[in-house]
Design an enzyme around this catalytic site. Sequence first.
Site, mmCIF file in Angstrom:
data_model
loop_
_atom_site.group_PDB
_atom_site.id
_atom_site.type_symbol
_atom_site.label_atom_id
_atom_site.label_comp_id
_atom_site.label_asym_id
_atom_site.label_seq_id
_atom_site.Cartn_x
_atom_site.Cartn_y
_atom_site.Cartn_z
ATOM 1 N N GLN A 18 0.801 -1.217 0.000
ATOM 2 C CA GLN A 18 0.000 0.000 0.000
ATOM 3 C C GLN A 18 0.837 1.271 0.000
ATOM 4 O O GLN A 18 0.323 2.342 -0.317
ATOM 5 C CB GLN A 18 -0.951 -0.002 1.204
ATOM 6 C CG GLN A 18 -2.020 -1.082 1.115
ATOM 7 C CD GLN A 18 -2.915 -1.103 2.330
ATOM 8 O OE1 GLN A 18 -2.623 -1.794 3.295
ATOM 9 N NE2 GLN A 18 -3.999 -0.360 2.304
ATOM 10 N N ASN A 156 -1.386 -10.901 8.754
ATOM 11 C CA ASN A 156 -2.365 -9.844 8.992
ATOM 12 C C ASN A 156 -3.777 -10.330 8.684
ATOM 13 O O ASN A 156 -4.037 -10.859 7.609
ATOM 14 C CB ASN A 156 -2.055 -8.635 8.110
ATOM 15 C CG ASN A 156 -3.004 -7.480 8.379
ATOM 16 O OD1 ASN A 156 -2.940 -6.836 9.411
ATOM 17 N ND2 ASN A 156 -3.921 -7.229 7.439
ATOM 18 N N GLU A 157 -4.651 -10.148 9.646
ATOM 19 C CA GLU A 157 -6.071 -10.480 9.491
ATOM 20 C C GLU A 157 -6.266 -11.878 8.916
ATOM 21 O O GLU A 157 -6.768 -12.070 7.810
ATOM 22 C CB GLU A 157 -6.794 -9.413 8.663
ATOM 23 C CG GLU A 157 -6.806 -8.070 9.392
ATOM 24 C CD GLU A 157 -7.626 -6.990 8.728
ATOM 25 O OE1 GLU A 157 -8.038 -6.060 9.434
ATOM 26 O OE2 GLU A 157 -7.847 -7.064 7.498
#
Length: 433
Positions: A18, A156-157
């Site tokens: 990102q 992550n997640e």
Amino acid sequence: MQKFEKGFFVGAATAAHQVEGNNIHSDYWAQEQLPHTSFAEPSGIACDHYNRYEEDIRLLADAGLNAYRFSIEWARIEPEEGKFDPAEIEHYRKVIACCKAHGVEPVATLLHFTSPKWLIAMGGWEAESTVEYFKRYVSYVMEQLGSELHYICTINEANMGLQLAAISKRFRLMAEQAAKAAASAGKSAEGSVQVGMNFQKMMENMKYAAAENAAVFGTPQPKIFVSERTPEGDLLVLRAHAAAREAIKAICPEVKVGLTLSLHDLQAQPGGAAFAAAAWEEEFTHYLPYIKEDDFLGVQNYTRTLYGAQGQLPAPQGAELTQMDYEFYPQALENVIRKVAADFKGDLIVTENGIATADDTRRVAFIEAALAGVQHCIADGIPVKGYFHWSLMDNFEWQKGYAMNFGLIAVNRETMERTPKPSLAVLGGYANA
């Protein structure tokens, strides 16, 4: 403002894809280039954080923050199967050193959604082989960098695939309605998952996607990390986490290890208790056997979800919504921490919490309310050890592109110039040196 005690992490978070830019060996990069992509725009140079990390970490530190959560990109470290790139390891070594030079604790995530393109071509996140591939990558990173880190988030997640499967199923049901109703319902569905997704565009592109994916990945339905996950794939992710934890502890036993989960504040309205309980079981409780040996759990929360007698409800009439169509509800974080702490007995770290808005005064209000809730939890003896705001800077919100403003720092898309927002200093003011 009440400062946190010394040693509490007050930080901000990013994910490599990102912010870094030019993540050319990743599955996301490949999908962004498809003729009928579901991405609003390609990531491209992103925020050029790969080259500008020193400036970004300095801005974070100068505002008073004492911790930075970032991700190490597997697709950079192992761009081809079995071929590791030492130059990329050195890049992340410099990022870690930069953090330390500014008095900032580096907290590394080893998988934040993106995977090497080759991994997806070999079956991705539904293939048994991925467990060993992930362990091998983690072992390499730890052998090179582990002695320089104190906290590692493996994945992550880890629960995102199941959440997306549920949302996609609901979206498809809504899409069977009239076109106008489907468009309206689709917007509502997108606002109930804590990641930037374009479900409407995905539905429209479905007839083209199979052939295009087959050409790029060798399969019409590539199993990337945020694909709709089967129950078997869900457990495979947890086995990958366990394998990674084992590797980390074998190489660097002092490093604290955990994963992060996307958690909503699930609130039952009249008649909705059974729906809320079932959702919490899927979102959190069934993971407990797989994380009980972890040193900490990363709690990631952005909003609440309401359930009534017929299932999930939309946000209340007149509620303030963020750019992501989430309800503005910072109180959710305290509720989630308390609920998690009832079952998970290790340390808790808020690894993500934030708001997409162009109005930074609302971000400030969100931070103040959320952190008040964290302090209430600590006062009651809940072992919360840190808070990382999402995100350090406005960045690439996955399929939503650059339209979402999550950042504490604005980034000029043309010049890459950084401009700290007032919210950055507000957050930094909570840290104790």
